[in-house]
Scaffold this active site. Structure first.
Site, mmCIF file in Angstrom:
data_model
loop_
_atom_site.group_PDB
_atom_site.id
_atom_site.type_symbol
_atom_site.label_atom_id
_atom_site.label_comp_id
_atom_site.label_asym_id
_atom_site.label_seq_id
_atom_site.Cartn_x
_atom_site.Cartn_y
_atom_site.Cartn_z
ATOM 1 N N PRO A 88 -2.038 6.490 26.615
ATOM 2 C CA PRO A 88 -3.042 5.908 25.707
ATOM 3 C C PRO A 88 -3.090 6.605 24.348
ATOM 4 O O PRO A 88 -3.622 6.053 23.387
ATOM 5 C CB PRO A 88 -4.365 6.062 26.461
ATOM 6 C CG PRO A 88 -4.098 6.980 27.599
ATOM 7 C CD PRO A 88 -2.630 6.977 27.859
ATOM 8 N N GLU A 115 -5.095 12.329 35.869
ATOM 9 C CA GLU A 115 -5.840 12.600 34.637
ATOM 10 C C GLU A 115 -4.906 12.797 33.458
ATOM 11 O O GLU A 115 -5.308 12.771 32.313
ATOM 12 C CB GLU A 115 -6.708 13.848 34.823
ATOM 13 C CG GLU A 115 -8.117 13.624 35.278
ATOM 14 C CD GLU A 115 -8.414 12.320 35.986
ATOM 15 O OE1 GLU A 115 -7.946 12.154 37.131
ATOM 16 O OE2 GLU A 115 -9.128 11.497 35.418
ATOM 17 N N ARG A 152 11.453 -10.792 26.607
ATOM 18 C CA ARG A 152 11.415 -12.167 26.110
ATOM 19 C C ARG A 152 12.091 -12.297 24.748
ATOM 20 O O ARG A 152 12.462 -13.388 24.334
ATOM 21 C CB ARG A 152 9.989 -12.710 26.058
ATOM 22 C CG ARG A 152 9.113 -12.065 25.020
ATOM 23 C CD ARG A 152 7.668 -12.534 25.134
ATOM 24 N NE ARG A 152 7.422 -13.867 24.598
ATOM 25 C CZ ARG A 152 7.297 -14.145 23.303
ATOM 26 N NH1 ARG A 152 7.411 -13.205 22.401
ATOM 27 N NH2 ARG A 152 7.048 -15.382 22.905
ATOM 28 N N ASP A 166 5.930 -17.075 16.847
ATOM 29 C CA ASP A 166 4.888 -16.322 17.540
ATOM 30 C C ASP A 166 3.824 -15.827 16.577
ATOM 31 O O ASP A 166 4.138 -15.425 15.468
ATOM 32 C CB ASP A 166 5.461 -15.041 18.183
ATOM 33 C CG ASP A 166 6.211 -15.308 19.464
ATOM 34 O OD1 ASP A 166 6.146 -16.436 19.953
ATOM 35 O OD2 ASP A 166 6.847 -14.355 19.955
HETATM 36 N N1 ADE Z 1 -1.849 4.812 30.513
HETATM 37 C C1 ADE Z 1 -3.176 4.652 30.685
HETATM 38 N N2 ADE Z 1 -3.700 3.873 29.761
HETATM 39 C C2 ADE Z 1 -2.675 3.482 28.939
HETATM 40 C C3 ADE Z 1 -2.585 2.673 27.779
HETATM 41 N N3 ADE Z 1 -3.655 2.071 27.248
HETATM 42 N N4 ADE Z 1 -1.378 2.507 27.213
HETATM 43 C C4 ADE Z 1 -0.297 3.111 27.726
HETATM 44 N N5 ADE Z 1 -0.321 3.895 28.811
HETATM 45 C C5 ADE Z 1 -1.494 4.088 29.417
#
Ligand code: ADE
Length: 244
Positions: A88, A115, A152, A166
């Site tokens: 993330p 975590e 794709r 797109d």
């Molecule tokens: N792992 C957990 N959340 C994620 C996200 N939003 N993007 C990529 N990997 C992740």
């Protein structure tokens, strides 16, 4: 040329159906792409094939240990894979990034869990990619999202024309689409689409794409390639705000 995509995960079963189904499955059958899904536990430590441990310094949750991840990733690196950690905190997956990755001959996607992962694993990856500002329970679904967005785009996976227009490739949201029937529950297909006048249809679609983008994602207009005619149309929208 066949693109190679390897995945490192503690849940290989999550990839079974999605990689066999629909456009991705067909692309694999056509040898546009080949997949290798690697169970991180094969490199787990000890009798329990452990891949995680408590965080140094304390705190909640478990952290993925570096040794199993290094053992899984290093051979893929040696084969020339571009190694991507799904995280993330990574750079955001966009249409532009998907198009860039679609040109790579070999990707290795590393799925984190728990975590987090031991910070030292970041030294072994080429880039980190996030699919959006929300936290999932692991990198598996993000890896599948990335695979879907990239595969794709591989030449031959779908008609080129299907992704040239797109949303995001044109810098605008897509225009509304209709199919049969012509009239459904009192809602009629816009007559211009039945007119057979391709010039008129193109102009109507461009206008609708501009309208939709102006309404829903005005931020996209700042970087979209716009013609003078587009700007005139956008000007009309702000003059008569609310109507079409
Ligand atoms: N792992 C957990 N959340 C994620 C996200 N939003 N993007 C990529 N990997 C992740």
């Amino acid at each position: 040329m066949t693109m190679r995509v390897d995945v490192v995960t503690i849940f290989p079963e999550l990839f079974e159906l999605p990689l066999r189904t629909s456009i991705i499955g067909r692309a694999a059958e056509q040898a546009l792409v080949s997949f290798g899904v690697h169970d991180l536990r094969e490199h787990g430590i000890g009798r329990h094939r452990s891949v995680d441990d408590y965080p140094y310094g304390g705190g909640a949750g478990m952290v993925m240990r570096p040794e199993p991840l290094f053992a899984a990733i290093e051979p893929l690196r040696a084969q020339g894979a571009e190694v991507i950690l799904m995280d993330p905190a990574g750079e955001r997956l966009t249409d532009a990034l998907a198009r860039q990755l679609a040109r790579a001959p070999h990707l290795a996607l590393v799925c984190g869990r728990y975590e987090g992962i031991d910070e030292r694993v970041r030294h072994l990856v080429d880039r980190e990619v996030s699919i959006g500002d929300y936290v999932l329970t692991g990198g598996e679904l993000p890896a599948l999202v990335l695979i879907d967005a990239v595969v794709r785009l591989l030449p031959g996976a779908i008609l080129e024309a299907s992704h040239e227009g797109d949303s995001f490739a044109t810098g605008l949201l897509e225009y509304p689409q209709y199919t049969r029937p012509e009239s459904f529950r009192g809602m009629d297909v816009p007559p211009v689409l039945l007119s057979g006048n391709h010039g008129e249809v193109d102009r109507w679609r461009r206008r609708q794409a501009l309208r939709r983008t102006a309404d829903r994602r005005p931020d996209l207009l700042e970087s979209a390639p716009l013609t003078d005619a587009d700007r005139t149309i956008l000007g009309e929208f702000s003059d008569d705000a609310g109507s079409s």
